[in-house]
Design a protein around this motif. Structure first.
Motif, PDB file in Angstrom:
ATOM      1  N   VAL A  27      -1.927 -12.472 -14.682  1.00  0.00           N
ATOM      2  CA  VAL A  27      -2.840 -12.009 -13.648  1.00  0.00           C
ATOM      3  C   VAL A  27      -2.087 -11.138 -12.655  1.00  0.00           C
ATOM      4  O   VAL A  27      -2.542 -10.056 -12.272  1.00  0.00           O
ATOM      5  CB  VAL A  27      -3.477 -13.199 -12.901  1.00  0.00           C
ATOM      6  N   PHE A  28      -0.910 -11.590 -12.271  1.00  0.00           N
ATOM      7  CA  PHE A  28      -0.144 -10.857 -11.265  1.00  0.00           C
ATOM      8  C   PHE A  28       0.216  -9.459 -11.754  1.00  0.00           C
ATOM      9  O   PHE A  28       0.047  -8.467 -11.044  1.00  0.00           O
ATOM     10  CB  PHE A  28       1.109 -11.643 -10.905  1.00  0.00           C
ATOM     11  N   LEU A  29       0.681  -9.367 -12.992  1.00  0.00           N
ATOM     12  CA  LEU A  29       1.054  -8.075 -13.536  1.00  0.00           C
ATOM     13  C   LEU A  29      -0.160  -7.151 -13.642  1.00  0.00           C
ATOM     14  O   LEU A  29      -0.068  -5.948 -13.424  1.00  0.00           O
ATOM     15  CB  LEU A  29       1.701  -8.246 -14.918  1.00  0.00           C
ATOM     16  N   LEU A  30      -1.301  -7.733 -13.978  1.00  0.00           N
ATOM     17  CA  LEU A  30      -2.509  -6.937 -14.057  1.00  0.00           C
ATOM     18  C   LEU A  30      -2.930  -6.439 -12.684  1.00  0.00           C
ATOM     19  O   LEU A  30      -3.308  -5.285 -12.503  1.00  0.00           O
ATOM     20  CB  LEU A  30      -3.637  -7.766 -14.675  1.00  0.00           C
ATOM     21  N   LEU A  31      -2.826  -7.316 -11.696  1.00  0.00           N
ATOM     22  CA  LEU A  31      -3.237  -6.939 -10.352  1.00  0.00           C
ATOM     23  C   LEU A  31      -2.318  -5.889  -9.751  1.00  0.00           C
ATOM     24  O   LEU A  31      -2.743  -5.095  -8.909  1.00  0.00           O
ATOM     25  CB  LEU A  31      -3.254  -8.170  -9.440  1.00  0.00           C
ATOM     26  N   VAL A  32      -1.070  -5.879 -10.173  1.00  0.00           N
ATOM     27  CA  VAL A  32      -0.142  -4.875  -9.665  1.00  0.00           C
ATOM     28  C   VAL A  32      -0.693  -3.482  -9.907  1.00  0.00           C
ATOM     29  O   VAL A  32      -0.597  -2.599  -9.046  1.00  0.00           O
ATOM     30  CB  VAL A  32       1.241  -5.025 -10.333  1.00  0.00           C
ATOM     31  N   GLY A  33      -1.293  -3.299 -11.101  1.00  0.00           N
ATOM     32  CA  GLY A  33      -1.869  -1.999 -11.392  1.00  0.00           C
ATOM     33  C   GLY A  33      -3.269  -1.849 -10.847  1.00  0.00           C
ATOM     34  O   GLY A  33      -3.588  -0.890 -10.149  1.00  0.00           O
ATOM     35  N   SER A  34      -4.129  -2.834 -11.120  1.00  0.00           N
ATOM     36  CA  SER A  34      -5.521  -2.721 -10.726  1.00  0.00           C
ATOM     37  C   SER A  34      -5.713  -2.821  -9.224  1.00  0.00           C
ATOM     38  O   SER A  34      -6.525  -2.117  -8.641  1.00  0.00           O
ATOM     39  CB  SER A  34      -6.334  -3.821 -11.425  1.00  0.00           C
ATOM     40  N   GLY A  35      -4.949  -3.714  -8.605  1.00  0.00           N
ATOM     41  CA  GLY A  35      -5.096  -3.901  -7.176  1.00  0.00           C
ATOM     42  C   GLY A  35      -4.720  -2.672  -6.381  1.00  0.00           C
ATOM     43  O   GLY A  35      -5.248  -2.439  -5.294  1.00  0.00           O
ATOM     44  N   ALA A  36      -3.823  -1.855  -6.925  1.00  0.00           N
ATOM     45  CA  ALA A  36      -3.394  -0.651  -6.211  1.00  0.00           C
ATOM     46  C   ALA A  36      -4.549   0.317  -5.985  1.00  0.00           C
ATOM     47  O   ALA A  36      -4.516   1.139  -5.063  1.00  0.00           O
ATOM     48  CB  ALA A  36      -2.288   0.044  -6.991  1.00  0.00           C
ATOM     49  N   ALA A  37      -5.579   0.171  -6.806  1.00  0.00           N
ATOM     50  CA  ALA A  37      -6.723   1.070  -6.668  1.00  0.00           C
ATOM     51  C   ALA A  37      -7.471   0.852  -5.360  1.00  0.00           C
ATOM     52  O   ALA A  37      -8.238   1.699  -4.932  1.00  0.00           O
ATOM     53  CB  ALA A  37      -7.681   0.865  -7.845  1.00  0.00           C
ATOM     54  N   TYR A  38      -7.250  -0.294  -4.747  1.00  0.00           N
ATOM     55  CA  TYR A  38      -7.947  -0.587  -3.502  1.00  0.00           C
ATOM     56  C   TYR A  38      -7.171  -0.110  -2.280  1.00  0.00           C
ATOM     57  O   TYR A  38      -7.540  -0.396  -1.150  1.00  0.00           O
ATOM     58  CB  TYR A  38      -8.231  -2.085  -3.399  1.00  0.00           C
ATOM     59  N   GLY A  39      -6.076   0.598  -2.519  1.00  0.00           N
ATOM     60  CA  GLY A  39      -5.417   1.251  -1.411  1.00  0.00           C
ATOM     61  C   GLY A  39      -4.386   0.409  -0.694  1.00  0.00           C
ATOM     62  O   GLY A  39      -3.848  -0.567  -1.221  1.00  0.00           O
ATOM     63  N   TYR A  40      -4.144   0.802   0.537  1.00  0.00           N
ATOM     64  CA  TYR A  40      -3.017   0.295   1.312  1.00  0.00           C
ATOM     65  C   TYR A  40      -3.068  -1.210   1.522  1.00  0.00           C
ATOM     66  O   TYR A  40      -2.043  -1.878   1.435  1.00  0.00           O
ATOM     67  CB  TYR A  40      -2.986   0.998   2.678  1.00  0.00           C
ATOM     68  N   TYR A  41      -4.232  -1.761   1.802  1.00  0.00           N
ATOM     69  CA  TYR A  41      -4.339  -3.179   2.165  1.00  0.00           C
ATOM     70  C   TYR A  41      -3.767  -4.094   1.078  1.00  0.00           C
ATOM     71  O   TYR A  41      -2.865  -4.890   1.337  1.00  0.00           O
ATOM     72  CB  TYR A  41      -5.797  -3.540   2.429  1.00  0.00           C
ATOM     73  N   LEU A  42      -4.286  -3.974  -0.157  1.00  0.00           N
ATOM     74  CA  LEU A  42      -3.804  -4.844  -1.222  1.00  0.00           C
ATOM     75  C   LEU A  42      -2.393  -4.477  -1.657  1.00  0.00           C
ATOM     76  O   LEU A  42      -1.600  -5.342  -2.013  1.00  0.00           O
ATOM     77  CB  LEU A  42      -4.745  -4.793  -2.417  1.00  0.00           C
ATOM     78  N   SER A  43      -2.084  -3.189  -1.646  1.00  0.00           N
ATOM     79  CA  SER A  43      -0.736  -2.764  -2.016  1.00  0.00           C
ATOM     80  C   SER A  43       0.294  -3.369  -1.070  1.00  0.00           C
ATOM     81  O   SER A  43       1.347  -3.855  -1.502  1.00  0.00           O
ATOM     82  CB  SER A  43      -0.645  -1.239  -1.993  1.00  0.00           C
ATOM     83  N   LYS A  44      -0.001  -3.343   0.220  1.00  0.00           N
ATOM     84  CA  LYS A  44       0.904  -3.918   1.202  1.00  0.00           C
ATOM     85  C   LYS A  44       1.007  -5.426   1.046  1.00  0.00           C
ATOM     86  O   LYS A  44       2.086  -6.011   1.191  1.00  0.00           O
ATOM     87  CB  LYS A  44       0.433  -3.572   2.622  1.00  0.00           C
ATOM     88  N   LYS A  45      -0.113  -6.067   0.743  1.00  0.00           N
ATOM     89  CA  LYS A  45      -0.107  -7.517   0.541  1.00  0.00           C
ATOM     90  C   LYS A  45       0.775  -7.890  -0.645  1.00  0.00           C
ATOM     91  O   LYS A  45       1.587  -8.827  -0.587  1.00  0.00           O
ATOM     92  CB  LYS A  45      -1.533  -8.016   0.327  1.00  0.00           C
ATOM     93  N   LEU A  46       0.632  -7.131  -1.737  1.00  0.00           N
ATOM     94  CA  LEU A  46       1.467  -7.369  -2.917  1.00  0.00           C
ATOM     95  C   LEU A  46       2.942  -7.148  -2.608  1.00  0.00           C
ATOM     96  O   LEU A  46       3.810  -7.904  -3.058  1.00  0.00           O
ATOM     97  CB  LEU A  46       1.045  -6.432  -4.047  1.00  0.00           C
ATOM     98  N   GLU A  47       3.212  -6.117  -1.844  1.00  0.00           N
ATOM     99  CA  GLU A  47       4.600  -5.816  -1.481  1.00  0.00           C
ATOM    100  C   GLU A  47       5.205  -6.949  -0.665  1.00  0.00           C
ATOM    101  O   GLU A  47       6.352  -7.354  -0.884  1.00  0.00           O
ATOM    102  CB  GLU A  47       4.665  -4.513  -0.693  1.00  0.00           C
TER     103      GLU A  47
END
Length: 374
Positions: A27-47
């Motif tokens: 799930v995490f690896l999938l979200l790394v790619g898919s979640g990035a589509a939602y922009g800064y908020y999720l990307s920053k959270k993942l980071e």
């Protein structure tokens, strides 16, 4: 920290009640790619989550089996998923081990599940201890008791087993599992037979989780029960449980791919915070997004073997012929070759196998495996 433990029958059973948690990494690896589509908020959270999880291995930035450090953007590479159950005042054992290999040309992911009771040579990467042969789950405990090097010892042992490099690892605490399944809104699974399993608080009887056969949507508690059970009639023991764990990976990936809510993505990411560690950087994780689609076509393997009670302690004796087949397949996936297959990797050690009561470092062996109540 001393590794010796006096275990009653009850506490042994408690120790056996484990959860396969490596599947959340898909799930995490999938979200790394898919979640990035939602922009800064999720990307920053993942980071931020990844930053909190950073842990450097004692060996450095590359496997000792590599001439050069790999680049996941352009090189074929491997990741070891380690699922642990943390307990107070004792070293953690690995209750789930899956080696995944990523091939750029085929864009495929192969995963090999390693039974926790597999009898293997335990390898200390510092070469200061000789632990002989024991259950592979003990590798993490030995390392954890030696300067918190559980991941280091486990990686060295897995490399010795398969004769291929383990480039990266992701270690997850089982507590994240239920949270992730619930954050996804449940997963659809086909329950093969009626399964009766203790719940996440180790309660049985009227509190046990009962799953009837057939396709159904499982919540976190039910999904946990499905991947834990190996004792119910018709469950198939370790092998049957392993098949259900692999099926769960695909179900989670499929469900993750349908998420359209930023809130759900956010909850899944939150469930991983402080529950995992890795030597992958955030940038490297982002580079794995190209594999998101192929994760739904995982080539899943499970090591074959037989139950072995010849020493008075339960082990899973690996089928050497099949193990060699798996080794060859992993090498092809990684495009990896060694100068000599008979190199001094420790497998030919003359160290005697662990005794029936206690192995060479003081870990008291239990009789887990097919004798377990899960």
């Amino acid at each position: 920290m001393a590794l010796s433990r006096t275990e009653t029958r009850k506490s042994k059973k408690h120790t056996k009640r484990k959860i396969i948690v490596w599947i959340v990494i898909s799930v995490f690896l999938l979200l790394v790619g898919s979640g990035a589509a939602y922009g800064y908020y999720l990307s920053k959270k993942l980071e931020n989550v990844t930053s909190n999880a950073q842990n450097k291995l004692a060996r450095g930035s590359k496997s000792d089996l590599r001439a050069e450090k790999v680049d996941p953007v352009k090189d074929d590479f491997s990741i070891l998923f380690i699922g642990i159950d943390k307990r107070k005042n004792e070293p953690s054992r690995s209750d789930a081990l899956v080696l995944a290999t990523f091939n750029h040309e085929s864009n495929q992911v192969h995963m090999v599940s390693i039974p926790r009771d597999s009898k293997v040579q335990i390898v200390d990467p510092t070469r200061t201890h000789d632990y002989g042969f024991s259950k592979i789950t003990h590798a993490h405990a030995y390392g954890d008791a030696n300067n918190n090097q559980g991941a280091d010892y486990t990686i060295a042992t897995v490399e010795n087993l398969f004769k291929v490099p383990v480039d990266y690892y992701v270690q997850v605490d089982f507590k994240a599992f239920i949270k992730i399944i619930n954050a996804l809104g449940g997963v659809e699974m086909d329950v093969p037979v009626k399964l009766v399993t203790q719940n996440s608080n180790d309660k049985k009887g009227k509190d046990a989780v009962v799953l009837e056969p057939g396709k159904q949507l499982l919540n976190g508690e039910q999904a946990l029960a499905l991947v834990r059970n190996r004792k119910s009639p018709g469950s198939g023991g370790d092998f049957g449980r392993g098949k259900r764990q692999m099926a769960m990976i695909e179900a989670i990936v499929k469900k993750s791919a349908t998420l359209s809510s930023v809130t759900k993505y956010s909850k899944v990411i939150d469930s991983l915070d402080n529950n995992f560690e890795t030597n992958l950087t955030f940038g490297q994780l982002l580079s794995l997004r190209r594999y998101a689609g192929s994760l739904s076509k995982i080539d899943s393997l499970q090591l074959k073997g037989t139950d072995d009670m010849s020493s008075g302690v339960y082990y899973y004796a690996l089928d050497e012929d099949y193990l060699n087949q798996v080794r060859d397949e992993l090498k092809q996936q990684l495009n990896y070759s060694t100068a000599s297959e008979s190199s001094d990797d420790g497998e030919s050690s003359s160290t005697a196998p662990a005794t029936a009561d206690e192995d060479s470092s003081g870990i008291v062996n239990d009789s887990s495996g097919s004798a377990s109540n899960q």
